[in-house]
Design a protein around this motif. Structure first.
Motif, PDB file in Angstrom:
ATOM      1  N   LEU A  93       0.913  -1.117   0.568  1.00 35.16           N
ATOM      2  CA  LEU A  93      -0.146  -0.384  -0.276  1.00 35.16           C
ATOM      3  C   LEU A  93       1.197   0.736   0.128  1.00 35.16           C
ATOM      4  N   LEU A  94       1.756   1.150   1.123  1.00 36.62           N
ATOM      5  CA  LEU A  94       2.755   2.722   1.094  1.00 36.62           C
ATOM      6  C   LEU A  94       3.409   3.082  -0.548  1.00 36.62           C
ATOM      7  N   ALA A  95       4.002   1.117  -0.990  1.00 34.98           N
ATOM      8  CA  ALA A  95       4.614   1.722  -1.906  1.00 34.98           C
ATOM      9  C   ALA A  95       4.180   1.996  -3.451  1.00 34.98           C
ATOM     10  N   GLY A  96       3.215   1.766  -3.215  1.00 33.91           N
ATOM     11  CA  GLY A  96       1.634   1.914  -4.404  1.00 33.91           C
ATOM     12  C   GLY A  96       1.737   3.762  -4.123  1.00 33.91           C
ATOM     13  N   LEU A  97       1.180   3.625  -2.581  1.00 32.09           N
ATOM     14  CA  LEU A  97       0.564   5.484  -2.891  1.00 32.09           C
ATOM     15  C   LEU A  97       2.124   6.567  -2.848  1.00 32.09           C
ATOM     16  N   ILE A  98       3.372   5.936  -2.562  1.00 35.76           N
ATOM     17  CA  ILE A  98       4.385   6.962  -3.385  1.00 35.76           C
ATOM     18  C   ILE A  98       4.789   6.897  -4.715  1.00 35.76           C
ATOM     19  N   PHE A  99       4.981   6.138  -5.464  1.00 34.50           N
ATOM     20  CA  PHE A  99       4.894   6.084  -6.362  1.00 34.50           C
ATOM     21  C   PHE A  99       4.045   7.175  -7.328  1.00 34.50           C
ATOM     22  N   ARG A 100       2.687   6.666  -6.721  1.00 41.69           N
ATOM     23  CA  ARG A 100       1.308   7.085  -7.781  1.00 41.69           C
ATOM     24  C   ARG A 100       1.842   8.993  -7.240  1.00 41.69           C
ATOM     25  N   GLY A 101       2.835   8.796  -6.117  1.00 45.82           N
ATOM     26  CA  GLY A 101       2.334  10.563  -5.552  1.00 45.82           C
ATOM     27  C   GLY A 101       3.245  11.202  -6.005  1.00 45.82           C
ATOM     28  N   VAL A 102       4.467  10.601  -6.180  1.00 51.14           N
ATOM     29  CA  VAL A 102       5.694  10.999  -7.036  1.00 51.14           C
ATOM     30  C   VAL A 102       5.048  11.593  -8.623  1.00 51.14           C
ATOM     31  N   ALA A 103       4.918  10.479  -8.731  1.00 49.27           N
ATOM     32  CA  ALA A 103       4.296  10.540 -10.440  1.00 49.27           C
ATOM     33  C   ALA A 103       3.672  11.610 -10.729  1.00 49.27           C
ATOM     34  N   VAL A 127      -1.602  -0.688  -7.966  1.00 51.55           N
ATOM     35  CA  VAL A 127      -1.807  -2.124  -6.305  1.00 51.55           C
ATOM     36  C   VAL A 127      -1.520  -1.360  -5.201  1.00 51.55           C
ATOM     37  N   ALA A 128      -1.883  -0.323  -5.058  1.00 51.79           N
ATOM     38  CA  ALA A 128      -2.742   1.064  -3.670  1.00 51.79           C
ATOM     39  C   ALA A 128      -3.595   0.395  -3.474  1.00 51.79           C
ATOM     40  N   SER A 129      -5.138   0.302  -4.118  1.00 52.19           N
ATOM     41  CA  SER A 129      -6.154   0.038  -4.153  1.00 52.19           C
ATOM     42  C   SER A 129      -6.383  -1.873  -3.643  1.00 52.19           C
ATOM     43  N   PHE A 130      -5.322  -2.022  -4.665  1.00 47.56           N
ATOM     44  CA  PHE A 130      -5.720  -3.468  -4.403  1.00 47.56           C
ATOM     45  C   PHE A 130      -5.346  -3.887  -2.311  1.00 47.56           C
ATOM     46  N   ALA A 131      -4.568  -3.372  -2.423  1.00 47.06           N
ATOM     47  CA  ALA A 131      -4.203  -3.328  -0.882  1.00 47.06           C
ATOM     48  C   ALA A 131      -5.605  -3.320   0.122  1.00 47.06           C
ATOM     49  N   GLN A 132      -5.731  -2.010  -0.008  1.00 50.70           N
ATOM     50  CA  GLN A 132      -6.993  -2.066   0.673  1.00 50.70           C
ATOM     51  C   GLN A 132      -7.797  -1.873   0.177  1.00 50.70           C
ATOM     52  N   GLY A 133      -8.507  -3.179  -0.635  1.00 50.87           N
ATOM     53  CA  GLY A 133      -9.547  -3.860  -0.371  1.00 50.87           C
ATOM     54  C   GLY A 133      -9.230  -5.419   0.476  1.00 50.87           C
ATOM     55  N   GLY A 168     -12.699  -6.505  -5.483  1.00 49.28           N
ATOM     56  CA  GLY A 168     -13.668  -5.639  -5.999  1.00 49.28           C
ATOM     57  C   GLY A 168     -13.274  -3.600  -5.826  1.00 49.28           C
ATOM     58  N   LEU A 169     -12.274  -3.817  -4.855  1.00 45.99           N
ATOM     59  CA  LEU A 169     -12.091  -2.276  -4.526  1.00 45.99           C
ATOM     60  C   LEU A 169     -11.523  -1.857  -5.882  1.00 45.99           C
ATOM     61  N   VAL A 170     -10.404  -2.634  -6.087  1.00 49.62           N
ATOM     62  CA  VAL A 170      -9.402  -1.647  -7.903  1.00 49.62           C
ATOM     63  C   VAL A 170     -10.447  -1.918  -8.998  1.00 49.62           C
TER      64      VAL A 170
END
Lengths: 335, 468
Positions: A93-103, A127-133, A168-170
């Motif tokens: 989740l964190l890795a996904g959010l970091i890449f998303r944010g920097v992008a 990745v972040a969405s899947f992890a949250q789901g 489902g959450l994705v």
């Protein structure tokens, strides 16, 4: 120590529940843009998608940080069970959010390396969405806890059920993203968003249906809550179905704002239904809100600051959305 | 070899927190500098101050953005790897860390947007006020973080019932015995970091002969700042050391490489500490000086590591050498600041080529010194997580395996390598691009709107484009 006058635990549960749904709705449509990114019809469309959320995304994400810190302060047991149990998922989740944010930041500033940031944005969001789901799925599933300490394995959180909630959450976030885009775009891009909304809605409904059957089937507590006599909580799935129907019709009528509003309604009803299924258990299957709560004086100490800051943040959030209301046009740079 | 989740978790925490720490330590100092520049621009109306402020605000935006990104990871580390610690200390640390988040939230919501994007949209006085509030806000943020950290060194204001800490006095817990020395030491470190980076970058512009007039002003004022801050840090650092000697004597013993308790304790300049043999090799020392520093008397008694069993000693070599790196760099900073004064006396500080080169190199030293200092204090607390009450091993997440810890350690290293390489690369682009010219300012894109920290910087990603 004097006996507490108010039960702050319930107030705190309300605050955290509010923070979570704020995060889900607001970062949901941001993440939705990332999920839809690879399928966008053109690079112009990608510009518009990103521009439509660029001014607000990091404000949206701060609700997650507040949720993390707030849980530690108000419900330490939740914090100290969820994070070890979801150890690998939290990292993803964190890795996904970091890449998303920097992008977000660097895609606009880059030209020849732009495709790399496109991938970082899409990959990070998915990745972040899947992890949250999967987190939601794990919560429904419950945790292997003894004496307030998680004793399960590293991959207990990854089961067929949590895979389903993750996917489902994705799709759910993609639906939020698509309907947000309908509201914020026009022309070809908006038409594309209209076209993908109904298939996404169908996907979401199918998965919600499977989850709704699966959960009471494996969890007697949930089955008892829903099927033991007539209950007002039945209104929630009915309202959710109504919202889904409104989305379907509104897309046919080419309505601008209604699909997004109805999608938010769908999310809120589903979320409340989930809370109603589990209340008062926060670390299922054994620990209630009151088992997980921190000391009264600790809850009170933080509440004082929160009551001061949250209204200001809400006003500021509303103001930002007001400033950036209206359509985002192709070629109109945010930068 | 069996993978040890304890060692791996400690390495992971050291890695993510070290990476995170370098950003706020810089932004705290820089925010104060920007507030000063804004004040000068507001008072004098001189365009040079305005241009300088615009330039440094861009740098601030990028660094602040990277700090936010790495900060997100921090807020989950306590739970993922140190869940027993989190559960035991949540009644105190939960609210305190949350107040830090609230401060950052509030700061960002209310003032950062105005500072970064509101220059032409709000009255000048309000813009200046926002700059001050951002600077104050960064200090309040560090106040909470340092309170939490200090409490782990000198726990106070709490009582332990059934393995859980309960707060009995918020003021005693927040203002615990090591808080104030740590706070002032860190505040000065932030000013020194900001000062040396501004000096280094200004020197670089002077060497490139770019915007000489503007950056000469920045260099001059920062050299004045360093002239007072660098010696002040030596005094405050010493006070902090005395505080540590009072509350955590074993940490000081490790810093001094003192294995035995004795009078006339020497100050060791060089040694290779050997924990297994409980002695130093190749020791070079000045007799009596450590006793004088700690007790004020060359004959005073200084506690040695022999006062505790070997398993309760911190890893001496790391603490010993980190301390020497920190102090050595601190002395170098004082020297460089005084050379600046000597050159200024002869009116040549901005033209002396070698001195500008030295300043350029010195821009990196505060970061090394700050990290070394944190290594001294954090490693020196070992094996305690909460001093003399909870060990690292007791605080660890019970379900954590070595494999899981190794997976995320490698993962964070890889993510950070990509993300911060990109961030630092972009920061260099911002520095290369330099201050906006008066023309640029006139043509600034009116569509630029709030509000994300990094979009406060406008430099292009690719080098060739910026020349077009």
């Amino acid at each position: 120590m004097s006996e507490p006058v108010f039960d702050l635990t319930l107030i705190w549960a309300g605050i955290i529940a509010f923070g979570v749904i704020m995060y889900v709705l607001m970062d949901g449509f941001d993440l939705g843009q990332g999920i839809l990114f690879p399928f966008a019809p053109s690079e112009d469309a990608r510009d518009v998608m990103m521009n439509s959320v660029a001014p607000v995304w990091d404000g949206n994400e701060t609700w997650l940080i507040l949720g993390g810190a707030g849980l530690l302060a108000a419900f330490p047991l939740v914090y100290s069970v969820f994070l070890p149990a979801l150890y690998i998922g939290v990292f993803l989740l964190l890795a996904g959010l970091i890449f998303r944010g920097v992008a977000f930041e660097f895609r606009f500033k880059a030209k020849s390396s732009r495709y790399l940031w496109n991938w970082a944005f899409a990959g990070g969001s998915i990745v972040a969405s899947f992890a949250q789901g999967a987190v939601v799925g794990s919560y429904i599933q419950g945790f292997n806890v003894e004496n307030g300490v998680y004793v399960g394995g590293a991959l207990d959180w990854l089961t067929p059920f949590t895979l389903l909630t993750g996917v489902g959450l994705v799709i759910g976030y993609a639906l939020l993203g698509a309907t947000w885009l309908i509201m914020k775009s026009e022309g070809d891009i908006q038409q594309w968003a209209y076209r993908i909304t109904r298939p996404l809605l169908l996907g979401v409904m199918v998965i919600f249906l499977i989850i709704s059957v699966w959960t009471p089937w494996v969890d007697p507590f949930v089955a008892d809550r829903w099927f033991n006599g007539v209950s007002p909580i039945w209104l929630l799935p009915i309202l959710a179905l109504f919202c889904a129907w409104r989305i379907w019709v509104a897309v046919g009528q080419q309505r601008d704002g209604l699909p997004f509003v109805a999608t938010m309604g769908l999310f809120i009803c589903t979320y409340l239904g989930l809370l109603a299924s589990k209340f008062p258990y926060v670390v299922p299957p054994n620990y209630t809100l009151w088992d997980a709560a921190s000391a009264h004086e600790s809850q009170l100490f933080l509440l004082l600051g929160l009551l001061f800051v949250i209204p200001i943040v809400l006003i500021y959030t509303a103001w930002t959305y007001w400033v950036f209301r209206g359509k985002v046009k192709a070629g109109e740079g945010y930068h | 070899m069996e993978l040890d989740p304890l060692i791996l978790s400690r390495i992971q925490f050291a890695f993510v927190v070290s990476f995170h720490a370098i950003f706020p330590v810089f932004t705290i100092g820089l925010a104060a500098y920007i507030a000063v520049l804004e004040g000068l621009a507001y008072k004098t109306g001189n365009a040079a101050w305005d241009r300088l402020s615009r330039f440094w605000i861009q740098v601030f935006a990028v660094v602040f953005g990277m700090g936010v990104v790495s900060g997100i990871v921090m807020s989950f580390q306590f739970g993922t790897n140190w869940s027993n610690f989190s559960q035991a200390t949540a009644n105190f640390l939960g609210p305190v860390l949350s107040y830090e988040v609230l401060t950052a939230f509030f700061l960002e919501a209310a003032f950062l947007g105005v500072l970064l994007f509101g220059r032409d949209k709000v009255p000048k006085g309000l813009h200046f006020f926002s700059a001050i509030m951002v600077a104050v806000g960064t200090f309040i943020s560090s106040f909470w973080i340092l309170s939490a950290s200090s409490w782990m060194h000198t726990p106070a204001g709490v009582e332990l019932r059934d393995g859980i800490y309960f707060v009995t006095s918020w003021s005693e817990a927040i203002f615990n015995p090591s808080f104030w020395p740590r706070f002032f030491h860190m505040a000065l470190a932030s000013f020194l970091t900001g000062g040396f980076v501004v000096c280094g970058v200004s020197a670089w512009f002077l060497l490139r002969k770019k915007d000489v007039e503007v950056h000469r002003r920045a260099l001059s004022m920062s050299l004045w700042l360093l002239l007072f801050m660098a010696p002040a840090q030596v005094l405050v650092g010493h006070a902090h050391g005395l505080n540590t000697a009072e509350h955590q004597p074993m940490k000081v013993a490790a810093m001094e490489g003192a294995w035995e308790t004795k009078t006339h304790a020497p100050l060791i300049l060089f040694a290779i500490p050997d924990q297994d043999a409980q002695t130093n090799h190749f020791e070079v020392s000045i007799p009596g000086l450590a006793s004088w520093f700690v007790t004020g008397d060359v004959a005073g008694e200084v506690a040695g590591l022999d006062q505790v069993p070997v398993e309760l000693q911190p890893p001496v070599a790391i603490v010993f050498w980190s301390f020497r790196v920190m102090v050595g760099l601190g002395m170098l900073m004082v020297l460089v600041a005084f050379i600046g004064l000597a050159l200024r006396y002869r009116g040549r500080y901005a033209e002396t080529h070698w001195y500008l080169q030295v300043l350029r190199g010195m821009a990196f030293t505060p970061f090394v010194a700050v990290l070394a200092g944190w290594f001294v204090t954090e490693v020196g607390r070992a094996p305690w997580l909460v001093y003399e009450q909870m060990t690292h091993a007791e605080g660890l997440t019970p379900s954590l395996t070595g494999g899981m810890a190794l997976f995320t350690l490698i993962g964070y290293v890889m993510v950070y390598a990509v993300v911060f390489a990109a961030g630092l690369y972009y920061l260099m682009r911002v520095l290369q691009t330099g201050a906006p010219t008066l023309e640029d300012i006139g043509h600034e894109d009116q569509k630029q709107r709030p509000k994300r920290p990094l979009s406060g910087a406008t430099a292009s990603w690719e080098q060739e484009e910026s020349k077009a």
